[in-house]
Design a protein around this motif. Structure first.
Motif, PDB file in Angstrom:
ATOM      1  N   ASP A 210       0.809  -1.215   0.000  1.00  0.00           N
ATOM      2  CA  ASP A 210       0.000   0.000   0.000  1.00  0.00           C
ATOM      3  C   ASP A 210       0.843   1.265   0.000  1.00  0.00           C
ATOM      4  O   ASP A 210       0.384   2.327  -0.409  1.00  0.00           O
ATOM      5  CB  ASP A 210      -0.988   0.013   1.167  1.00  0.00           C
ATOM      6  N   GLU A 211       2.095   1.166   0.458  1.00  0.00           N
ATOM      7  CA  GLU A 211       2.974   2.339   0.427  1.00  0.00           C
ATOM      8  C   GLU A 211       3.481   2.642  -0.983  1.00  0.00           C
ATOM      9  O   GLU A 211       4.096   3.691  -1.212  1.00  0.00           O
ATOM     10  CB  GLU A 211       4.158   2.125   1.370  1.00  0.00           C
ATOM     11  N   TRP A 212       3.224   1.721  -1.906  1.00  0.00           N
ATOM     12  CA  TRP A 212       3.715   1.898  -3.267  1.00  0.00           C
ATOM     13  C   TRP A 212       2.565   1.978  -4.272  1.00  0.00           C
ATOM     14  O   TRP A 212       2.769   1.800  -5.459  1.00  0.00           O
ATOM     15  CB  TRP A 212       4.664   0.759  -3.623  1.00  0.00           C
ATOM     16  N   GLN A 213       1.377   2.229  -3.774  1.00  0.00           N
ATOM     17  CA  GLN A 213       0.217   2.369  -4.643  1.00  0.00           C
ATOM     18  C   GLN A 213      -0.300   3.809  -4.592  1.00  0.00           C
ATOM     19  O   GLN A 213      -0.226   4.476  -3.558  1.00  0.00           O
ATOM     20  CB  GLN A 213      -0.888   1.397  -4.208  1.00  0.00           C
ATOM     21  N   GLY A 214      -0.799   4.273  -5.715  1.00  0.00           N
ATOM     22  CA  GLY A 214      -1.290   5.641  -5.774  1.00  0.00           C
ATOM     23  C   GLY A 214      -0.152   6.645  -5.795  1.00  0.00           C
ATOM     24  O   GLY A 214       1.021   6.310  -6.029  1.00  0.00           O
ATOM     25  N   ASN A 215      -0.468   7.879  -5.512  1.00  0.00           N
ATOM     26  CA  ASN A 215       0.523   8.948  -5.519  1.00  0.00           C
ATOM     27  C   ASN A 215       1.042   9.173  -4.100  1.00  0.00           C
ATOM     28  O   ASN A 215       0.256   9.481  -3.195  1.00  0.00           O
ATOM     29  CB  ASN A 215      -0.079  10.242  -6.050  1.00  0.00           C
ATOM     30  N   PRO A 216       2.353   9.047  -3.883  1.00  0.00           N
ATOM     31  CA  PRO A 216       2.885   9.267  -2.540  1.00  0.00           C
ATOM     32  C   PRO A 216       2.849  10.745  -2.175  1.00  0.00           C
ATOM     33  O   PRO A 216       2.753  11.609  -3.051  1.00  0.00           O
ATOM     34  CB  PRO A 216       4.332   8.780  -2.661  1.00  0.00           C
ATOM     35  N   PRO A 298       9.402  11.705   6.555  1.00  0.00           N
ATOM     36  CA  PRO A 298       8.450  10.649   6.904  1.00  0.00           C
ATOM     37  C   PRO A 298       8.579   9.459   5.955  1.00  0.00           C
ATOM     38  O   PRO A 298       8.894   9.621   4.768  1.00  0.00           O
ATOM     39  CB  PRO A 298       7.086  11.335   6.749  1.00  0.00           C
ATOM     40  N   LYS A 299       8.330   8.272   6.492  1.00  0.00           N
ATOM     41  CA  LYS A 299       8.461   7.060   5.689  1.00  0.00           C
ATOM     42  C   LYS A 299       7.612   7.124   4.431  1.00  0.00           C
ATOM     43  O   LYS A 299       8.020   6.633   3.371  1.00  0.00           O
ATOM     44  CB  LYS A 299       8.066   5.840   6.532  1.00  0.00           C
ATOM     45  N   ALA A 300       6.445   7.767   4.532  1.00  0.00           N
ATOM     46  CA  ALA A 300       5.553   7.846   3.371  1.00  0.00           C
ATOM     47  C   ALA A 300       6.159   8.639   2.223  1.00  0.00           C
ATOM     48  O   ALA A 300       5.722   8.501   1.067  1.00  0.00           O
ATOM     49  CB  ALA A 300       4.216   8.461   3.791  1.00  0.00           C
ATOM     50  N   GLN A 301       7.158   9.504   2.515  1.00  0.00           N
ATOM     51  CA  GLN A 301       7.794  10.299   1.461  1.00  0.00           C
ATOM     52  C   GLN A 301       8.974   9.593   0.798  1.00  0.00           C
ATOM     53  O   GLN A 301       9.526  10.110  -0.183  1.00  0.00           O
ATOM     54  CB  GLN A 301       8.265  11.638   2.034  1.00  0.00           C
ATOM     55  N   ILE A 302       9.352   8.438   1.314  1.00  0.00           N
ATOM     56  CA  ILE A 302      10.498   7.726   0.738  1.00  0.00           C
ATOM     57  C   ILE A 302      10.296   7.440  -0.750  1.00  0.00           C
ATOM     58  O   ILE A 302      11.217   7.643  -1.560  1.00  0.00           O
ATOM     59  CB  ILE A 302      10.779   6.431   1.517  1.00  0.00           C
ATOM     60  N   PRO A 303       9.114   6.959  -1.191  1.00  0.00           N
ATOM     61  CA  PRO A 303       8.954   6.758  -2.639  1.00  0.00           C
ATOM     62  C   PRO A 303       9.170   8.027  -3.454  1.00  0.00           C
ATOM     63  O   PRO A 303       9.722   7.968  -4.568  1.00  0.00           O
ATOM     64  CB  PRO A 303       7.500   6.261  -2.755  1.00  0.00           C
ATOM     65  N   LYS A 330      15.867  -0.966   3.852  1.00  0.00           N
ATOM     66  CA  LYS A 330      15.976   0.122   2.885  1.00  0.00           C
ATOM     67  C   LYS A 330      16.247  -0.401   1.478  1.00  0.00           C
ATOM     68  O   LYS A 330      15.834   0.210   0.488  1.00  0.00           O
ATOM     69  CB  LYS A 330      17.036   1.134   3.308  1.00  0.00           C
ATOM     70  N   LEU A 331      16.923  -1.535   1.371  1.00  0.00           N
ATOM     71  CA  LEU A 331      17.199  -2.088   0.051  1.00  0.00           C
ATOM     72  C   LEU A 331      15.903  -2.484  -0.648  1.00  0.00           C
ATOM     73  O   LEU A 331      15.765  -2.313  -1.867  1.00  0.00           O
ATOM     74  CB  LEU A 331      18.135  -3.294   0.167  1.00  0.00           C
ATOM     75  N   MET A 332      14.936  -2.993   0.116  1.00  0.00           N
ATOM     76  CA  MET A 332      13.641  -3.334  -0.487  1.00  0.00           C
ATOM     77  C   MET A 332      12.964  -2.081  -1.057  1.00  0.00           C
ATOM     78  O   MET A 332      12.368  -2.111  -2.131  1.00  0.00           O
ATOM     79  CB  MET A 332      12.744  -3.986   0.556  1.00  0.00           C
ATOM     80  N   ASP A 333      13.058  -0.974  -0.329  1.00  0.00           N
ATOM     81  CA  ASP A 333      12.501   0.290  -0.837  1.00  0.00           C
ATOM     82  C   ASP A 333      13.206   0.727  -2.112  1.00  0.00           C
ATOM     83  O   ASP A 333      12.561   1.162  -3.078  1.00  0.00           O
ATOM     84  CB  ASP A 333      12.623   1.381   0.227  1.00  0.00           C
ATOM     85  N   TYR A 334      14.528   0.642  -2.117  1.00  0.00           N
ATOM     86  CA  TYR A 334      15.294   1.026  -3.304  1.00  0.00           C
ATOM     87  C   TYR A 334      14.822   0.235  -4.532  1.00  0.00           C
ATOM     88  O   TYR A 334      14.627   0.780  -5.619  1.00  0.00           O
ATOM     89  CB  TYR A 334      16.780   0.744  -3.094  1.00  0.00           C
ATOM     90  N   MET A 335      14.662  -1.073  -4.326  1.00  0.00           N
ATOM     91  CA  MET A 335      14.307  -1.939  -5.447  1.00  0.00           C
ATOM     92  C   MET A 335      12.862  -1.708  -5.891  1.00  0.00           C
ATOM     93  O   MET A 335      12.567  -1.737  -7.091  1.00  0.00           O
ATOM     94  CB  MET A 335      14.556  -3.393  -5.061  1.00  0.00           C
ATOM     95  N   MET A 336      11.962  -1.461  -4.951  1.00  0.00           N
ATOM     96  CA  MET A 336      10.580  -1.167  -5.339  1.00  0.00           C
ATOM     97  C   MET A 336      10.485   0.124  -6.146  1.00  0.00           C
ATOM     98  O   MET A 336       9.620   0.270  -7.015  1.00  0.00           O
ATOM     99  CB  MET A 336       9.702  -1.066  -4.099  1.00  0.00           C
ATOM    100  N   ALA A 337      11.382   1.056  -5.876  1.00  0.00           N
ATOM    101  CA  ALA A 337      11.381   2.333  -6.591  1.00  0.00           C
ATOM    102  C   ALA A 337      12.066   2.246  -7.957  1.00  0.00           C
ATOM    103  O   ALA A 337      12.190   3.251  -8.649  1.00  0.00           O
ATOM    104  CB  ALA A 337      12.068   3.398  -5.746  1.00  0.00           C
TER     105      ALA A 337
END
Length: 413
Positions: A210-216, A298-303, A330-337
């Motif tokens: 859900d953190e990677w859906q829609g507009n962050p 905030p974590k929500a702004q990471i994307p 953090k590596l998972m976030d990098y890869m999702m982005a």
């Protein structure tokens, strides 16, 4: 099922790290299970403590029943932290019978970084079984304690606290019905300390979809303005988002930045930690005009931050304990982005190499990091896109919390 989750440091999006217990528990709640989270009301890793800190209370967060136990505030890894641990465990131990009568757990998970919570969890399981419940004891391993403070912190194996941790670890491997590890290469170590490997299951860290859906949410303006200016100047952005601590090897990254001072690269570091002031002083001493530090977002702004990052950096110290594997959030976030990743590590596993989403170089080697960044900066758009897509697909297949939560409960069956 009723799942009792003991995690001293449990957090939430409201409180900050650590997030894994929250994300697993949320998935279990959505699947129809009841989850009670037992946690201390003070943790050094949270950005915000519970509102009623200092009192025994509970609150419902996204269907998860958090029970907060009052514990003393501390700083660092000294006696204050030991007192905090002791206070939390003692309170849960005393309430064990009431917890069983009220909650009637089917699964009890001992999940604090330190292993001494296994004794409290096992007490609860034994009381539950005395009341006729088919209750299972799960030991969840974040880091290998006491090996981590020995190899990373230089503590003596003869230190009383280390000996206590070792006794607890051995006890956990002998008595747990299931052992879940985030680290993939731990079988030999655990077997040496008494684990029947049929009990072992690997469930790594992951991301929540859900953190990677829609507009962050938009990136905070000070960071966004700086990154826009760098782009307008024709620079590629090397981004880092996370803790500024000794394990993150950001001092080596700054040394690499010094080697790249004439390259069209700009380094943007977002976060906080006990080494941040020293890192800022190092950057100033090296005269690094290509490096900028910013407060945590905030974590929500990471994307949003990663969306404008050209190369994402993650580094590690050269320490032998990583032979058991790594599981960086953090590596998972990098890869999702879909970022291409410069990974500076020597470990038992390497998600970047497995996914094919970047370049891995040795740790503690500024020249190798600089060379890797040059290679990634030189990639054509098509290659960069393919690597980014490969990283995202790797996470979607192996590291989303719906997948991980199912694997965890399947291990407990």
């Amino acid at each position: 099922m009723n799942i009792l989750y003991l995690n001293h440091y449990a957090g939430s999006p409201r409180h900050g790290m650590e997030y894994r217990p929250y994300y697993l528990a949320r998935e279990w709640v959505q699947a129809g299970h009841a989850v009670r989270m037992l946690a201390a009301d003070f943790s050094h890793v949270r950005t915000r403590q519970p509102d009623q800190a200092g009192t025994r209370h509970h609150e419902l967060i996204d269907g998860i029943d958090y029970h907060w136990y009052p514990t003393p505030v501390y700083a660092g890894n000294g006696l204050g932290r030991v007192k905090n641990i002791w206070r939390f465990l003692r309170q849960v131990w005393r309430e064990a019978d009431r917890i069983v009568r009220e909650f009637r757990p089917d699964i009890v998970i001992a999940s604090s970084t330190y292993p001494m919570d296994i004794w409290v969890a096992h007490r609860i399981v034994k009381l539950a079984r005395q009341q006729g419940l088919d209750c299972r004891l799960v030991f969840e391993v974040h880091d290998l304690w006491p090996l981590s403070p020995i190899e990373l912190g230089g503590m003596s194996s003869a230190h009383p606290f280390i000996r206590l941790c070792q006794t607890a670890e051995n006890y956990a491997y002998r008595h747990a019905d299931v052992v879940v590890s985030m680290l993939p290469k731990v079988a030999g170590h655990m077997q040496d300390h008494g684990l029947d490997l049929r009990k072992l299951h690997i469930v790594p860290n992951g991301i929540t979809l859900d953190e990677w859906q829609g507009n962050p949410p938009p990136l905070r303006e000070d960071v966004a303005q700086h990154m826009r200016a760098c782009k307008q100047a024709g620079l590629q952005l090397v981004g880092y988002a996370g803790s500024h601590g000794t394990p993150n090897a950001l001092d080596v990254m700054l040394q690499a930045a010094a080697l790249l001072r004439d390259a069209p690269l700009a380094f943007v570091l977002v976060g906080d930690g006990h080494e941040k002031a020293a890192l800022q002083a190092q950057a100033q001493q090296l005269g690094l005009q290509n490096v900028a530090f910013f407060d945590p977002i905030p974590k929500a702004q990471i994307p949003s931050f990663l969306a404008v990052t050209d190369i994402a950096y993650i580094g590690w110290q050269r320490v032998s304990i990583y032979r058991f594997g790594i599981a960086p959030n953090k590596l998972m976030d990098y890869m999702m982005a879909r970022c291409v990743v410069l990974h500076s590590v020597e470990a038992g596993n390497d998600p970047v190499a497995e996914a094919g989403c970047g370049i891995t170089v040795p740790p503690a080697d500024p020249a190798a990091i600089a060379d890797g960044l040059r290679q990634l900066a030189a990639l054509d758009a098509g290659t960069r896109a393919r690597m980014g897509d490969a990283g995202r697909q790797f996470v979607l297949e192996h590291h989303t919390y719906p997948v991980l939560a199912r694997r965890f409960l399947q291990a407990c069956a």
